[in-house]
Design a protein around this motif. Structure first.
Motif, PDB file in Angstrom:
ATOM      1  N   PHE A   1     -19.205  52.186 -37.544  1.00 29.20           N
ATOM      2  CA  PHE A   1     -19.546  51.458 -36.333  1.00 29.20           C
ATOM      3  C   PHE A   1     -20.044  50.086 -36.750  1.00 29.20           C
ATOM      4  CE2 PHE A   1     -22.382  49.887 -33.088  1.00 29.20           C
ATOM      5  CZ  PHE A   1     -21.634  50.090 -31.946  1.00 29.20           C
ATOM      6  N   ILE A   2     -19.479  49.062 -36.151  1.00 27.27           N
ATOM      7  CA  ILE A   2     -19.866  47.693 -36.486  1.00 27.27           C
ATOM      8  C   ILE A   2     -20.466  47.043 -35.246  1.00 27.27           C
ATOM      9  CG2 ILE A   2     -19.039  45.432 -37.253  1.00 27.27           C
ATOM     10  CD1 ILE A   2     -16.749  46.978 -38.680  1.00 27.27           C
ATOM     11  N   TRP A   3     -21.735  46.631 -35.360  1.00 24.70           N
ATOM     12  CA  TRP A   3     -22.399  45.954 -34.248  1.00 24.70           C
ATOM     13  C   TRP A   3     -21.684  44.647 -33.986  1.00 24.70           C
ATOM     14  CZ3 TRP A   3     -25.774  48.432 -31.344  1.00 24.70           C
ATOM     15  CH2 TRP A   3     -26.486  49.497 -31.895  1.00 24.70           C
ATOM     16  N   THR A   4     -21.415  44.362 -32.722  1.00 22.32           N
ATOM     17  CA  THR A   4     -20.749  43.104 -32.381  1.00 22.32           C
ATOM     18  C   THR A   4     -21.699  42.144 -31.685  1.00 22.32           C
ATOM     19  OG1 THR A   4     -19.944  44.044 -30.302  1.00 22.32           O
ATOM     20  CG2 THR A   4     -18.475  44.177 -32.218  1.00 22.32           C
ATOM     21  N   LYS A   5     -22.888  42.601 -31.361  1.00 23.16           N
ATOM     22  CA  LYS A   5     -23.889  41.751 -30.732  1.00 23.16           C
ATOM     23  C   LYS A   5     -25.176  41.817 -31.536  1.00 23.16           C
ATOM     24  CE  LYS A   5     -22.396  41.948 -25.935  1.00 23.16           C
ATOM     25  NZ  LYS A   5     -22.830  42.096 -24.552  1.00 23.16           N
ATOM     26  N   THR A   6     -25.954  40.747 -31.436  1.00 21.54           N
ATOM     27  CA  THR A   6     -27.269  40.748 -32.075  1.00 21.54           C
ATOM     28  C   THR A   6     -28.236  41.533 -31.196  1.00 21.54           C
ATOM     29  OG1 THR A   6     -28.034  38.776 -30.931  1.00 21.54           O
ATOM     30  CG2 THR A   6     -26.831  38.445 -33.019  1.00 21.54           C
ATOM     31  N   ALA A   7     -29.373  41.882 -31.755  1.00 17.72           N
ATOM     32  CA  ALA A   7     -30.405  42.565 -30.971  1.00 17.72           C
ATOM     33  C   ALA A   7     -30.834  41.706 -29.790  1.00 17.72           C
ATOM     34  CB  ALA A   7     -31.603  42.898 -31.858  1.00 17.72           C
ATOM     35  N   GLU A   8     -30.935  40.398 -30.009  1.00 15.89           N
ATOM     36  CA  GLU A   8     -31.326  39.491 -28.927  1.00 15.89           C
ATOM     37  C   GLU A   8     -30.313  39.517 -27.785  1.00 15.89           C
ATOM     38  OE1 GLU A   8     -31.239  38.520 -32.186  1.00 15.89           O
ATOM     39  OE2 GLU A   8     -33.407  38.653 -32.493  1.00 15.89           O
ATOM     40  N   GLU A   9     -29.015  39.539 -28.123  1.00 19.80           N
ATOM     41  CA  GLU A   9     -27.978  39.590 -27.087  1.00 19.80           C
ATOM     42  C   GLU A   9     -28.031  40.901 -26.296  1.00 19.80           C
ATOM     43  OE1 GLU A   9     -24.362  36.912 -28.924  1.00 19.80           O
ATOM     44  OE2 GLU A   9     -24.744  38.881 -29.808  1.00 19.80           O
ATOM     45  N   ILE A  10     -28.275  41.989 -26.985  1.00 20.99           N
ATOM     46  CA  ILE A  10     -28.378  43.292 -26.318  1.00 20.99           C
ATOM     47  C   ILE A  10     -29.587  43.309 -25.387  1.00 20.99           C
ATOM     48  CG2 ILE A  10     -28.794  45.764 -26.690  1.00 20.99           C
ATOM     49  CD1 ILE A  10     -27.179  45.413 -29.344  1.00 20.99           C
ATOM     50  N   LEU A  11     -30.732  42.831 -25.866  1.00 18.27           N
ATOM     51  CA  LEU A  11     -31.935  42.813 -25.036  1.00 18.27           C
ATOM     52  C   LEU A  11     -31.777  41.887 -23.831  1.00 18.27           C
ATOM     53  CD1 LEU A  11     -34.666  42.886 -27.824  1.00 18.27           C
ATOM     54  CD2 LEU A  11     -34.029  44.737 -26.250  1.00 18.27           C
ATOM     55  N   GLU A  12     -31.125  40.752 -24.009  1.00 20.79           N
ATOM     56  CA  GLU A  12     -30.889  39.844 -22.882  1.00 20.79           C
ATOM     57  C   GLU A  12     -29.970  40.494 -21.852  1.00 20.79           C
ATOM     58  OE1 GLU A  12     -30.936  37.131 -20.085  1.00 20.79           O
ATOM     59  OE2 GLU A  12     -32.320  37.178 -21.779  1.00 20.79           O
TER      60      GLU A  12
END
Length: 86
Positions: free
Chosen positions: A61-72
Motif C-alpha cells: 500500500f502506497i500513501w498518495t496523500k500526506t497526513a496534512e492532506e488527509i486531515l484537511e
C-alpha cells in the motif's frame, strides 16, 4: 480473530504485531469498533477470504496523500456535515 473483543485480546494482538513485524517497517492500524456486528460468521468468512486472496497476490500500500492532506479532507467533511441535522 477473537470471539471476544476486550482490551486483553487487543493487547495480545498488538504484542503479536510488535514481535512479528520487522522493526524497520511502519505499521498503520485502523481500528473500527463503531458498531456491533451481528453477522459474525459471515464477517469472519469474508475477512479470511480477503486475507487469502491478498496473500496470493500481495501489493504494497502506497500513501498518495500526506497526513496534512488527509486531515484537511476530514476537516472539510466535518464542516460540511456539521449543520446537516444528524
Amino acid at each position: 480473530m477473537h470471539r471476544r473483543h476486550r482490551a486483553a485480546e487487543f493487547k495480545k494482538f498488538l504484542i503479536r504485531i510488535d514481535k512479528e513485524v520487522p522493526a524497520h517497517l511502519q505499521v498503520h492500524l485502523i481500528c473500527d469498533n463503531y458498531g456491533t456486528h451481528k453477522n459474525v460468521q459471515a464477517l469472519e468468512a469474508d475477512i479470511r477470504r480477503w486475507v487469502k486472496d491478498w496473500n496470493e497476490d500481495p501489493k504494497p500500500f502506497i500513501w498518495t496523500k500526506t497526513a496534512e492532506e488527509i486531515l484537511e479532507s476530514l476537516a472539510h467533511f466535518c464542516r460540511r456535515i456539521s449543520g446537516a441535522g444528524h
